[in-house]
Scaffold this motif. Structure first.
Motif, short mmCIF file in Angstrom:
data_model
loop_
_atom_site.label_atom_id
_atom_site.label_comp_id
_atom_site.label_asym_id
_atom_site.label_seq_id
_atom_site.Cartn_x
_atom_site.Cartn_y
_atom_site.Cartn_z
N THR A 1 -69.93 60.58 -66.14
CA THR A 1 -70.20 59.34 -66.36
C THR A 1 -70.40 58.52 -67.71
N LEU A 2 -69.81 57.82 -68.17
CA LEU A 2 -70.36 57.51 -69.69
C LEU A 2 -69.88 55.43 -69.92
N PRO A 3 -71.09 55.21 -70.35
CA PRO A 3 -71.36 54.08 -70.68
C PRO A 3 -70.44 53.24 -71.19
N LEU A 4 -70.08 51.86 -70.75
CA LEU A 4 -68.49 52.07 -71.63
C LEU A 4 -69.14 51.22 -73.38
N TRP A 5 -70.00 50.54 -73.10
CA TRP A 5 -70.78 50.05 -74.65
C TRP A 5 -72.02 50.74 -75.41
N ASN A 6 -72.04 50.73 -76.30
CA ASN A 6 -73.40 51.64 -77.01
C ASN A 6 -73.75 50.34 -76.46
N GLY A 7 -75.63 50.29 -76.46
CA GLY A 7 -76.44 48.86 -76.25
C GLY A 7 -76.03 47.77 -75.35
N THR A 8 -76.26 46.75 -75.86
CA THR A 8 -76.39 46.35 -75.05
C THR A 8 -74.81 45.38 -74.87
N PRO A 9 -74.00 45.69 -73.40
CA PRO A 9 -73.07 44.91 -73.76
C PRO A 9 -72.81 43.73 -74.24
N PRO A 10 -71.54 43.60 -75.09
CA PRO A 10 -70.92 42.11 -75.56
C PRO A 10 -70.97 41.17 -74.24
N LEU A 11 -71.50 39.81 -74.22
CA LEU A 11 -71.43 38.72 -74.06
C LEU A 11 -72.63 38.56 -72.23
N GLN A 12 -73.77 39.67 -73.18
CA GLN A 12 -74.86 40.34 -72.43
C GLN A 12 -76.20 39.91 -72.60
#
Length: 304
Positions: free
Chosen positions: A23-34
């Motif tokens: 399981t891997l996060p799609l984004w590093n840090g806070t995802p875009p548009l959030q």
């Protein structure tokens, strides 16, 4: 005895390693548009695992044994009306089944547009869908995947998302980018299972439309998210399956998309079963529709 124990332990660990998933996060840090709001994800197991209020989108990667791997990968978008994700029923269960056929399954826990933390909700599911495809290609060598054999699979509203990324794979929003963004987000093939396609009144699934673009969206926005209006000569080959007695998402959705694909000369395969209702998943115990996965495998095996 110690040597024997070590051998057994090594074998067990080796077997576990082959069977494990990532399981891997799609984004590093806070995802875009959030924006940060300290909101909590809601996970409920009610015969089906339902996930709501996703704040940290991920991919859960299931890889087949290398001895049977075909090099193909399918990025899976579970359905749920853009309100929840039917995460196992239309996600991990299918990833495991694909593994048994030598195909990698990548399940996407994408953000849902009804979350209060999103700054432009209508753009977020597509953004996560694109990212999942790009991440799969970025890891293709490590995961024993052919980057030219990465398809998508979506169920119901997840089918809408799969059709959207199949027709708007190069859509961009204003955000920071990284090296993964240089990779293509175009799927090589699409599998749409009882999909929501059109946001026009004749075939619309009102819940999905309301959750994604709002109740009083402009005609321009309705058209942008009506997949049948966005098919062109670069849309990937597509497999569609639907039940005639689907009372949740009218069969016209699949018919509209198939006709658009046919008009543009895109290889397409449409399979309609008289019974099955909506959300039949594997189709077990629902008559002839139970065979749809065998038909799908034959289609995948004959892709150019």
């Amino acid at each position: 005895m110690k040597t024997l124990f070590s051998t057994i332990l090594f074998t067990l660990l080796g077997s576990f390693a082959m069977a494990q998933n990532y399981t891997l996060p799609l984004w590093n840090g806070t995802p875009p548009l959030q924006k940060e709001m300290n909101l909590q994800e809601d996970v409920r197991d009610e015969n089906i695992i339902r996930i709501a209020n996703v704040q940290t989108p991920t991919i859960e990667v299931y890889l087949p044994n290398k001895q049977i791997a075909t090099g193909e990968a399918v990025v899976i978008y579970p359905g749920g009306g853009y309100a929840i994700l039917a995460y196992d029923w239309e996600g991990t269960d299918f990833a495991k089944w694909l593994n048994s056929q030598g195909i990698a399954g990548i399940v996407v826990k994408y953000r849902l547009p009804i979350s209060e933390s999103l700054t432009d909700p209508k753009e977020v599911p597509l953004l996560d869908a694109q990212r999942a495809i790009r991440m799969t290609r970025a890891n293709a060598e490590a995961w024993n995947i052919d980057p030219a054999k990465v398809g998508v699979m979506g169920f119901s509203a997840g089918g809408h998302l799969a059709s959207t990324v199949s027709t708007q794979y190069d859509h961009e929003v204003d955000r920071a980018k990284d090296a993964i963004d240089a990779l293509s987000a175009r799927p090589d093939f699409s599998i749409l299972v009882y999909p929501v396609i059109s946001f026009r009144d004749a075939a619309v699934h009102s819940g999905s439309r309301k959750n994604l673009i709002g109740e009083n969206a402009s005609q321009e926005l309705q058209d942008r998210f009506s997949g049948e209006l966005n098919v062109d000569e670069n849309t990937p080959p597509t497999f569609l399956v639907h039940a005639q007695d689907d009372k949740g998402v009218p069969i016209e959705n699949s018919l509209l998309y198939y006709n658009a694909l046919n008009k543009h000369g895109i290889p397409a395969s449409l399979h309609i079963y008289p019974k099955g209702g909506h959300g039949f998943g594997f189709g077990m115990g629902k008559g002839a529709v139970e065979n749809w996965r065998s038909v799908l495998l034959d289609w995948i095996n004959h892709l150019d």
